[in-house]
Enzyme design. Structure first.
Site, short mmCIF file in Angstrom:
data_model
loop_
_atom_site.label_atom_id
_atom_site.label_comp_id
_atom_site.label_asym_id
_atom_site.label_seq_id
_atom_site.Cartn_x
_atom_site.Cartn_y
_atom_site.Cartn_z
N ASP A 60 0.83 -1.20 0.00
CA ASP A 60 0.00 0.00 0.00
C ASP A 60 0.87 1.26 0.00
O ASP A 60 2.04 1.23 0.37
CB ASP A 60 -0.91 -0.01 1.22
N GLU A 62 2.93 6.28 -3.25
CA GLU A 62 2.77 7.39 -4.19
C GLU A 62 3.61 8.59 -3.78
O GLU A 62 4.01 9.39 -4.62
CB GLU A 62 1.30 7.84 -4.25
N ASP A 92 -8.89 4.09 -3.26
CA ASP A 92 -9.96 4.32 -2.28
C ASP A 92 -11.20 4.93 -2.90
O ASP A 92 -11.52 6.11 -2.68
CB ASP A 92 -9.43 5.22 -1.16
#
Length: 745
Positions: A458, A461, A521
Site C-alpha cells: 500500500d 505514491e 480508495d
C-alpha cells in the site's frame, strides 16, 4: 499561480513576473547530421528568446548547439533523445526491460536540397528533417516572418508519420507550443519541452490510471504520483508517462522526473511534453492497432508476469480484522453458507497497534500466527497482509533503520504518509540502498515463511521529498519509488512462495511487471464505480495487464466510516468485479455478504459464476503476459476504426470474447453499444447484430448485460467449488456461444 491561459506560464512554468531566472531557448533548423555506430546524430542550434511572453529571438546571444540522437528498435519504434546538460543518455534504468526480440536496428541517412532522409537497413524511412519553406504570397509586412524552427518527422513503423509541431502559433511572437525547446534557470539547463502535431479529431488514452473520460484530448496531466484520495479527481495513484493516440502511435517519455502531458489542451494543434530535467528521452512507437503499440511499449518496459491460480478467486477483506477469532468466524461462515473464497486479507489491524506497521502479529489477538495461517490454508484460504513503506518513530524497527540508513534522513520531524493513521513517520524505506532493500525483504520473509502468500504494498505514491536518499535525488525518486518498492516485495514473495504476486496501489512505467494493482480508495457510490472503471480502462491502455478495485467501494458517502452501503451498489459492483481480472471485497466497514441479507443470495450466485469463469480468465491472463492486451480492455482496443468507441468508458471487453456493460445507477436501466459483429447474450442466448445502440434497456438487479462474440468458445468450470484448491482443470469444458447455446453451465 493563477491560470493565465498562456502556454509559457501555465505549461512551461514561467512566473508571470518573468523574474525567477528562467530563459527560453528554441530549436532552429538543424545544421549537421552524422551516423555513429548505427545511430543518427542531428546537430540542432538553439536560439535564446527575449525574456517575454512575446516570443522573439535575442540575437545578441550566440546560439548553442545540441545533438539529438535517433535510434531504431526493431521495425516499429524510434528513440529520440537530447541532453542539454552534457549528461549521457541513460542506456539502462529500472523502467527499461527490453524484450530479447527487440534489437537495435542500424540507421543511415541521405541528403538532398530539401530534406535529410533517415532509413533503416531494409530501406524503410524512419525519420525526415524537412527544410522546405512554407509557400507565401507577399501581402503585408505588418507581421514579420516566423522564426526559424525545426521540422522533424518520425516514421516509427516506416509508414505512419508522427511530426513535431513546427508552427503552432497565432503570430510569430505568440506561440501555443514549441516543436523543441529548452528552459535555462539562472544559466543552467533546467527543463525541456517538445510538441507533436495533433489532428482536430485525434483522441488520446492512457497516461496511467486516469479517472477521466476515455478520450483525454483537451486535458493537461501532471506526471506526478499522488495519493488519489478517491477515484473522481485529477490526482492519480498510478501515473504512467505513456500515451496512445487514435492516430496509431504511442509516446513513452523515459523519465522519472516530474513532467506534464498537454494533449490538445494548451493548443488543440499539439500534444505537448514538458519534463523537469535537462533531457528529453522519448520512444515513439508505431503499429497498425492499439494492441501492437501496447506490445511495443511492453517490449521496452517489460511484460506482466502471470499471477497464480488462487489469486483469481474471491478475496475478502475490510479495514480491518483485529483478531484470529474474528477471521476464523468469518472464514468458517463462508464455508458453512457456501460462499466460495480463496483469500482472506488482513488490513491495518494485525499489528500490536492499528496502523503502526512493525511487520509482526499482535500475539494477544493472534496467539499463534503460524498455526492460524496454516489452519486457514487447510480450509482453502490464503492470507494476504497489509503494510506500508514508512517507518514510524515509535516503531520497533526505527532505531535499527535510522542507525543503518535504511530510511531517508531528514533534520525535521515529518507528519504524513496516511490520511487515516495518527502515526508520525520518521522516514521512507530507502530502496535506492541495496542493504535497505535486503533488510525490507527480510521483514517480509519472516511473514512469508509463516505461510502468508501476498503482501499488500500500500501507499508509495509519496515519499519524503525534503529528505536524503542513498543514491538518488528525491525529485527523481518520487515517481520511480513504487517500482523499487513493489519489485522488492514481489521478488521476495516469489522466492519464498513460488508465486509472483503483490497487491499494489501506486505505479510507474515498468510496474506492470509486478502484478497486481488495484484502483485505490473509491467511494461507495455510482460515481465511485464509474470512476473506478475509467481508471482501469486507462491503466490497461498504459501497459498493465491485470487490475482490480475495491468491491463495493472503499469508503462511505457522505460519512466516510459509517454511511450505510446501499444494497444495489453492493450487487452492481459485485457484478462488475466478477468480470475483472481479480475481485477483492474491501472497505471502511463490513463487506461480508450476510450483512446484506436482502441481496446476499444474489451475491452468492455471482461468486459461483466467478469460479466457473476462472478457466477463461486464466486463458486470457496468459495472453496478457505475451501480447499487448490487458485482461480488461476498452472497446476501442478492438474497434479502433469505430469512432463511437473512442468515447465509451462505461463498457469494456473482458478478454477476447466477452463484452460487459455494468449497470451504474439505481434506475436499473442503461444504454448499450454493440460494436460491429454478431453478438449473443451471455445469459439468455439472444442473438444481436452489432453496430447499434440498445436504448434504455431495463436490467433487473440480479442481472447484468453481458454479451459474447457469436461462435466463440468459452472454457468454464462445470461444478461449484469452495475455492480453487478444489478445481480439477481436467473437468473444464468449452461452451460454444451460437444457436445451440442454452445457458452457462
Amino acid at each position: 499561480m493563477n491560470q493565465t491561459n498562456y502556454q509559457l506560464f501555465d505549461f512551461l512554468n514561467f512566473e508571470p513576473s518573468l523574474d525567477n531566472g528562467d530563459r527560453l531557448w528554441r530549436a532552429c533548423a538543424p545544421s549537421d547530421i552524422e551516423e555513429q555506430n548505427g545511430d543518427i546524430y542531428i546537430t540542432i542550434p538553439f536560439q535564446l528568446q527575449h525574456n517575454s511572453n512575446e516570443i522573439t529571438p535575442d540575437n545578441s546571444v550566440p546560439r548553442k548547439d545540441y545533438k539529438l540522437r535517433i535510434r531504431a528498435y526493431g521495425d516499429k519504434t524510434i528513440r529520440v533523445s537530447v541532453a542539454f546538460d552534457g549528461s549521457a543518455i541513460p542506456e539502462e534504468s529500472e523502467m527499461l526491460q527490453y524484450a530479447d526480440t527487440l534489437k537495435v536496428i542500424p540507421l543511415s541517412f541521405t541528403k538532398n536540397e530539401t530534406e535529410w532522409i533517415i532509413t533503416d537497413h531494409a530501406g524503410n524511412k524512419r525519420a525526415v528533417v524537412d527544410f522546405s519553406q512554407p509557400k507565401t504570397e507577399w501581402w503585408s509586412d505588418l507581421q514579420p516572418a516566423p522564426q526559424e524552427t525545426i521540422d522533424l518527422r518520425f516514421y516509427p513503423d516506416g509508414k505512419k508519420e508522427v511530426k513535431l509541431s513546427a508552427y503552432d502559433m497565432f503570430s510569430p511572437a505568440r506561440h501555443d507550443a514549441f516543436a523543441l525547446a529548452m528552459v535555462e534557470r539562472n544559466g543552467t539547463p533546467d527543463r525541456a519541452t517538445c510538441s507533436f502535431s495533433a489532428k482536430p479529431d485525434e483522441c488520446y488514452m492512457g497516461t496511467g490510471e486516469r479517472f477521466a473520460k476515455l478520450d483525454l484530448s483537451g486535458k493537461t496531466m501532471q506526471l506526478r504520483n499522488q495519493d488519489g484520495q478517491g477515484v473522481n479527481n485529477r490526482r492519480a495513484y498510478k501515473t504512467i508517462p505513456f500515451y496512445i493516440s487514435s492516430e496509431m502511435y504511442g509516446l513513452f517519455l523515459h523519465t522519472s522526473s516530474f513532467a506534464k502531458y498537454s494533449l490538445a489542451d494548451h493548443s488543440t494543434r499539439s500534444a505537448q511534453v514538458m519534463v523537469e530535467e535537462a533531457m528529453l528521452d522519448m520512444f515513439v512507437i508505431g503499429g497498425d492497432s492499439p494492441e501492437q503499440i501496447l506490445y511495443g511499449y511492453r517490449q521496452i518496459t517489460g511484460f506482466p508476469s502471470l499471477p497464480p491460480l488462487w489469486s483469481y478467486g474471491v478475496w475478502m477483506s475490510r479495514m480491518t480484522y483485529f483478531s484470529a477469532d474474528e477471521v476464523n468466524e468469518i472464514c468458517d461462515r463462508m464455508r458453512k453458507e457456501n460462499y466460495p473464497c480463496d483469500v482472506i486479507h488482513l488490513d491495518t489491524g494485525w499489528f500490536e497497534t492499528d496502523w503502526l506497521c512493525e511487520w509482526k502479529f499482535n500475539e494477544e489477538r493472534f496467539a499463534n500466527p503460524e498455526k492460524f495461517i496454516q489452519d486457514l490454508k487447510k480450509n482453502g484460504y490464503r492470507v494476504s497482509l497489509w503494510q506500508l513503506p514508512y517507518i514510524a518513530y515509535n516503531a520497533e524497527q526505527y532505531q535499527e533503520a535510522a542507525k543503518n540508513n535504511y530510511i531517508s534522513k531528514s533534520e525535521k520531524k515529518i507528519q504524513g504518509a496516511s490520511n487515516f493513521s495518527v502515526q508520525d513517520y520518521a522516514g521512507t524505506i530507502d530502496f535506492t540502498y541495496d542493504k535497505a532493500t535486503e533488510w525490507y525483504k527480510g521483514l517480509l520473509k519472516k511473514l512469508l515463511d509463516m505461510g502468508v502468500v501476498c503482501i499488500k504494498t500500500d501507499f508509495g505514491e509519496d515519499i519524503h521529498l525534503d529528505a536524503e536518499y542513498h543514491s538518488m535525488n528525491p525529485d527523481k525518486l518520487h515517481n520511480l519509488y513504487p517500482l523499487f518498492y513493489q519489485k522488492a516485495a514481489y521478488e521476495i514473495t516469489k522466492d519464498v512462495t513460488g508465486d509472483g504476486i503483490i497487491w499494489a496501489r501506486a505505479g510507474w512505467a515498468g510496474s506492470q511487471r509486478y502484478p497486481l494493482h488495484w484502483g485505490g480508495d473509491s467511494a461507495c457510490s455510482w460515481d465511485g464505480m464509474a470512476g473506478s472503471l475509467k481508471g482501469g480502462l486507462h491503466l490497461g491502455l498504459s501497459g498493465f495487464g491485470f487490475w482490480s478495485h475495491d468491491v463495493p467501494g472503499f469508503h462511505g458517502v457522505p460519512n466516510f466510516m459509517n454511511s450505510i452501503l446501499p444494497d444495489d451498489i453492493y450487487v452492481r459492483w459485485t457484478q462488475f468485479g466478477v468480470f475483472t481480472s481479480h475481485i477483492r471485497y474491501h472497505g471502511s466497514h463490513k463487506r461480508e455478504p450476510w450483512y446484506y441479507p436482502n441481496i446476499s443470495h444474489i451475491v452468492k450466485d455471482w461468486w459461483h459464476l466467478r469460479y466457473k469463469l476462472i478457466p477463461y480468465i486464466m486463458e486470457q491472463s496468459e495472453k496478457a503476459t505475451q501480447t499487448g492486451y490487458p485482461v480488461l480492455r476498452a472497446l476501442w482496443v478492438h474497434h479502433f476504426d469505430d469512432k463511437t468507441c473512442n468515447h465509451i468508458d462505461d463498457q469494456y471487453y473482458f478478454g477476447d470474447d466477452i463484452l460487459v456493460a455494468p449497470v451504474m445507477n439505481s434506475e436499473n436501466k442503461r444504454d448499450i453499444y454493440l460494436p460491429k459483429g454478431k453478438w449473443i447474450g451471455f445469459f439468455d442466448g439472444k442473438v444481436y447484430e452489432g453496430n447499434q445502440w440498445l436504448k434504455n434497456v431495463e436490467v433487473p438487479l440480479e442481472e447484468m448485460p453481458v454479451f459474447v462474440k457469436y461462435g466463440a468458445e468459452i472454457p468454464v468450470y462445470p461444478e461449484n467449488v469452495n475455492c480453487t484448491d478444489e478445481m480439477d482443470m481436467a473437468k473444464v469444458v468449452r461452451v460454444k456461444f451460437d444457436k445451440s447455446f442454452k445457458e452457462i453451465i
